[in-house]
Design an enzyme around this catalytic site. Structure first.
Site, PDB file in Angstrom:
ATOM      1  N   GLY A  85       1.062  -1.497   0.345  1.00 53.19           N
ATOM      2  CA  GLY A  85      -0.089   0.336  -0.252  1.00 53.19           C
ATOM      3  C   GLY A  85       0.274   1.113  -0.440  1.00 53.19           C
ATOM      4  O   GLY A  85      -0.063   2.069   0.100  1.00 53.19           O
ATOM      5  N   GLN A  86       1.787   1.611  -0.062  1.00 54.24           N
ATOM      6  CA  GLN A  86       2.708   2.417  -0.384  1.00 54.24           C
ATOM      7  C   GLN A  86       2.568   3.160  -1.367  1.00 54.24           C
ATOM      8  O   GLN A  86       2.443   2.298  -2.514  1.00 54.24           O
ATOM      9  CB  GLN A  86       4.187   1.707  -0.017  1.00 54.24           C
ATOM     10  CG  GLN A  86       4.491   1.320   1.204  1.00 54.24           C
ATOM     11  CD  GLN A  86       4.598  -0.183   0.891  1.00 54.24           C
ATOM     12  OE1 GLN A  86       3.773  -0.776  -0.080  1.00 54.24           O
ATOM     13  NE2 GLN A  86       5.371  -0.608   1.540  1.00 54.24           N
ATOM     14  N   GLU A  87       2.724   4.458  -1.165  1.00 54.89           N
ATOM     15  CA  GLU A  87       2.355   5.523  -1.872  1.00 54.89           C
ATOM     16  C   GLU A  87       2.901   5.171  -3.895  1.00 54.89           C
ATOM     17  O   GLU A  87       2.262   4.495  -4.876  1.00 54.89           O
ATOM     18  CB  GLU A  87       2.740   6.940  -1.928  1.00 54.89           C
ATOM     19  CG  GLU A  87       2.015   7.852  -3.207  1.00 54.89           C
ATOM     20  CD  GLU A  87       2.431   8.712  -3.455  1.00 54.89           C
ATOM     21  OE1 GLU A  87       1.909  10.261  -4.021  1.00 54.89           O
ATOM     22  OE2 GLU A  87       2.935   9.690  -2.035  1.00 54.89           O
TER      23      GLU A  87
END
Length: 179
Positions: free
Chosen positions: A69-71
């Site tokens: 879910g990191q950018e």
């Protein structure tokens, strides 16, 4: 190999349903995946790429893809959309500051052609934490009532204890058997 397994499952009356688990980093996606699998808390670190596990609930097979879910990783989510029947969106109910980012990601996914038939399960995680947002607050902020072209359900949960997770999985199973 995957096609062979899918054919065997159809022959023996079980069907596999592709699920992607998405959400911002630190929402609890991987903890939820392994709570489904082992009914235990598994200590995790940030997911780089994806994890995949099969969860079986009364002959209903869910192939669950847990996506980082990191950018920087959110830009790759769409590569997993093909043949996805369910999207599990995990929200950190204590993270008010990034809820607008979650809303943007949700509506970006809903607009994607490959997800036009997908059902959406939203886990409002970390309900055990003081001052967490309720499912009603999250639903309002995300304007879930405006979603008319996808079946959806929001479920409060605690990934650490497993509370609320079976109800979400049962909702998915009911959707799988009606489709």
């Amino acid at each position: 190999m995957g096609q062979l397994i899918a054919k065997l499952m159809r022959i023996f009356g079980s069907q596999e349903h592709k699920v992607i688990i998405v959400g911002l980093d630190n929402a609890g996606k991987t903890t939820i995946l392994y709570q489904f699998l082992t009914n235990e808390v598994v200590h995790t670190c940030s997911t780089i790429g994806s994890n995949v596990e099969e969860i079986v609930l009364q002959k209903t097979h869910f192939l669950m893809w847990d996506l980082g879910g990191q950018e920087a990783l959110r830009a790759t989510w769409d590569t997993y959309y093909t043949n996805t029947e369910f999207v599990i969106l995990v929200i950190d109910s204590t993270d008010r500051k990034r809820l607008s980012t979650t809303r943007e990601e949700l509506y970006k996914m809903l607009a994607h052609e490959a997800l036009q038939d997908a059902s959406i399960l939203i886990f409002a995680n970390k309900q055990d934490v003081k001052d967490s947002m309720t499912t009603s607050e999250i639903s309002q902020f995300l304007t879930l009532s405006a979603i008319k072209d996808h079946p959806w359900h929001i479920q409060g949960c605690c990934a650490l204890t497993g509370e609320g997770l079976p109800a979400g999985l049962q909702w998915m199973q009911s959707q799988a058997t009606t489709n």
